[in-house]
Design an enzyme around this catalytic site. Structure first.
Site, PDB file in Angstrom:
ATOM      1  N   LEU A   6      30.666  43.169  48.635  1.00  0.00           N
ATOM      2  CA  LEU A   6      30.020  42.960  47.596  1.00  0.00           C
ATOM      3  C   LEU A   6      31.016  43.328  45.648  1.00  0.00           C
ATOM      4  CD1 LEU A   6      27.560  45.873  48.490  1.00  0.00           C
ATOM      5  CD2 LEU A   6      26.764  43.671  47.429  1.00  0.00           C
ATOM      6  N   ASP A   7      30.614  42.360  45.063  1.00  0.00           N
ATOM      7  CA  ASP A   7      31.838  42.741  43.791  1.00  0.00           C
ATOM      8  C   ASP A   7      31.293  43.521  43.040  1.00  0.00           C
ATOM      9  OD1 ASP A   7      33.001  41.190  41.297  1.00  0.00           O
ATOM     10  OD2 ASP A   7      31.786  40.458  40.818  1.00  0.00           O
ATOM     11  N   LEU A   8      31.623  43.762  42.190  1.00  0.00           N
ATOM     12  CA  LEU A   8      31.331  44.568  41.286  1.00  0.00           C
ATOM     13  C   LEU A   8      30.533  44.252  39.552  1.00  0.00           C
ATOM     14  CD1 LEU A   8      30.960  47.488  40.265  1.00  0.00           C
ATOM     15  CD2 LEU A   8      33.089  48.407  40.199  1.00  0.00           C
ATOM     16  N   ASP A   9      31.919  43.947  39.113  1.00  0.00           N
ATOM     17  CA  ASP A   9      30.884  43.445  37.537  1.00  0.00           C
ATOM     18  C   ASP A   9      30.283  41.861  37.309  1.00  0.00           C
ATOM     19  OD1 ASP A   9      32.827  45.685  37.010  1.00  0.00           O
ATOM     20  OD2 ASP A   9      34.545  43.999  36.181  1.00  0.00           O
TER      21      ASP A   9
END
Length: 214
Positions: A6-9
């Protein structure tokens, strides 16, 4: 084990305000005018790339990034908000037995502060981010490193992100991907990067992942 990176930003949190305010602060510190206009393109890629695009010479990149991090560490990371329904989506994925891993170009120290602050930490098994010297800021190398560390294989893994960097990084490692349009990339960018599946709402994440990893 089936793994979700999962990417965050722009995927779990809206990090735009903190990033852009910190970029403007850093630019002023190295003698440039503060950034004005649409800065959505700066949410997602490595900082070095953004400052190069903004015209900061190679010899001053490290200085600009140092100033950026001073402000970001103080207040920028708090200029952040959780997208609607994200914690419920993470809980749903976890309950289905997926291994969840953060894979972000954000410095790992700040990423961990953000995930802890917003209650994300309790749902994830691993957190991967960039190093102080820029190593692992590129999504292809980051995902490759993350897969090795958490014993994930491409066939049973998927990457979720909002920018073409996430989708290309996934493809380069043989992963399928879920592109999210509510972040900073948009449908056209994700389509051109050949995302396996594209969704428009945070509340669609768990269903999209389940379809790709069933």
């Amino acid at each position: 084990m089936k793994t979700v990176f999962l990417d965050l930003d722009g995927t779990l949190t809206d990090a735009g305000p903190g990033i852009l305010n910190s970029v403007s602060y850093a630019l002023e510190k190295v003698g440039f005018a503060p950034f004005e206009g649409d800065g959505s393109w700066m949410v997602g890629p490595p900082l070095w790339d953004s400052f190069r695009t903004l015209g900061v010479p190679e010899s001053r990149l490290d200085e600009a990034i140092k100033h950026y991090r001073v402000r970001y560490a103080d207040i920028g990371w708090l200029e952040n908000s959780l997208y609607h329904g994200i914690l419920q989506q993470l809980s749903c994925l976890k309950s289905q037995g997926y291994q969840l891993c953060i894979a972000t170009s954000t410095h790992i120290i700040y990423a961990r502060k953000i995930t802890k602050h917003f209650g994300i930490t309790k749902f994830v098994d691993y957190e991967f981010g960039s190093k102080s010297d820029g190593r692992l800021a590129d999504k292809t190398s980051l995902i490759n490193y993350a897969m090795t560390q958490c014993n994930a294989n491409a066939e049973n893994s998927v990457m979720v992100g909002d920018r073409h960097f996430d989708i290309i990084g996934a493809r380069n490692n043989g992963l399928r991907s879920v592109g999210v349009t509510y972040g900073y990339g948009g449908y056209q960018e994700l389509e051109e990067a050949v995302a396996t599946k594209i969704i428009s709402e945070p509340t669609d994440i768990s269903n999209a992942v389940s379809i790709l990893l069933r």
